[in-house]
Design a protein around this motif. Structure first.
Motif, mmCIF file in Angstrom:
data_model
loop_
_atom_site.group_PDB
_atom_site.id
_atom_site.type_symbol
_atom_site.label_atom_id
_atom_site.label_comp_id
_atom_site.label_asym_id
_atom_site.label_seq_id
_atom_site.Cartn_x
_atom_site.Cartn_y
_atom_site.Cartn_z
ATOM 1 N N LYS A 37 0.938 -1.026 -0.022
ATOM 2 C CA LYS A 37 0.128 0.090 -0.132
ATOM 3 C C LYS A 37 1.048 1.349 0.084
ATOM 4 O O LYS A 37 1.984 1.289 0.451
ATOM 5 N N THR A 90 0.719 6.006 -0.571
ATOM 6 C CA THR A 90 0.200 7.171 -0.914
ATOM 7 C C THR A 90 1.055 7.812 -1.736
ATOM 8 O O THR A 90 2.368 7.801 -1.711
ATOM 9 N N PHE A 108 -3.532 6.710 -4.316
ATOM 10 C CA PHE A 108 -3.408 5.388 -3.356
ATOM 11 C C PHE A 108 -3.299 4.203 -4.280
ATOM 12 O O PHE A 108 -4.042 4.016 -5.136
ATOM 13 N N ILE A 109 -2.128 3.631 -4.028
ATOM 14 C CA ILE A 109 -2.105 2.094 -4.763
ATOM 15 C C ILE A 109 -2.353 0.992 -3.847
ATOM 16 O O ILE A 109 -1.659 1.129 -2.806
ATOM 17 N N LYS A 110 -2.916 0.437 -4.043
ATOM 18 C CA LYS A 110 -3.218 -1.061 -3.213
ATOM 19 C C LYS A 110 -3.279 -2.109 -3.894
ATOM 20 O O LYS A 110 -3.477 -2.309 -5.312
ATOM 21 N N THR A 111 -3.088 -3.572 -3.360
ATOM 22 C CA THR A 111 -3.131 -4.656 -3.837
ATOM 23 C C THR A 111 -3.947 -5.716 -3.127
ATOM 24 O O THR A 111 -4.087 -5.613 -1.879
ATOM 25 N N ASP A 112 -4.357 -6.513 -3.995
ATOM 26 C CA ASP A 112 -5.075 -7.628 -3.314
ATOM 27 C C ASP A 112 -4.156 -8.961 -3.353
ATOM 28 O O ASP A 112 -4.169 -9.906 -4.255
ATOM 29 N N TYR A 167 -3.309 -4.615 -8.920
ATOM 30 C CA TYR A 167 -3.062 -3.562 -8.349
ATOM 31 C C TYR A 167 -3.795 -2.256 -8.599
ATOM 32 O O TYR A 167 -3.828 -2.344 -10.095
ATOM 33 N N GLU A 168 -4.378 -1.531 -7.827
ATOM 34 C CA GLU A 168 -5.381 -0.606 -8.085
ATOM 35 C C GLU A 168 -4.748 0.659 -7.719
ATOM 36 O O GLU A 168 -4.352 0.998 -6.761
ATOM 37 N N ARG A 221 -9.799 5.949 -11.304
ATOM 38 C CA ARG A 221 -9.619 4.681 -10.632
ATOM 39 C C ARG A 221 -9.341 3.654 -11.609
ATOM 40 O O ARG A 221 -9.780 3.527 -12.760
#
Length: 66
Positions: free
Chosen positions: A2, A4, A16-20, A25-26, A45
């Protein structure tokens, strides 16, 4: 992972970049004044792919998985 995305000249976070678990990666724009661009296309997005060009204002980078 994660993180910023911040403009080096400002305190405010722009996105913000996040991953599952490393599968996708979103990236999201949180109201930056100049917007978020992925490969020169404005978006709020998007799921990133290897080699995507990310731009917030004057800050630009390339997303690399490895």
């Amino acid at each position: 992972m994660k993180g910023t995305v911040k403009n080096f000249n400002k305190e405010k976070g722009y996105g913000f970049i996040k991953t599952d678990e490393g599968k996708r990666y979103e990236i999201r724009d949180f109201g930056s004044s100049n917007g978020l661009y992925i490969n020169d296309e404005k978006t709020e997005r998007k799921f990133l792919r290897d080699g995507d060009r990310i731009r917030f204002g004057t800050v630009e980078t390339v997303f690399k998985l490895k």
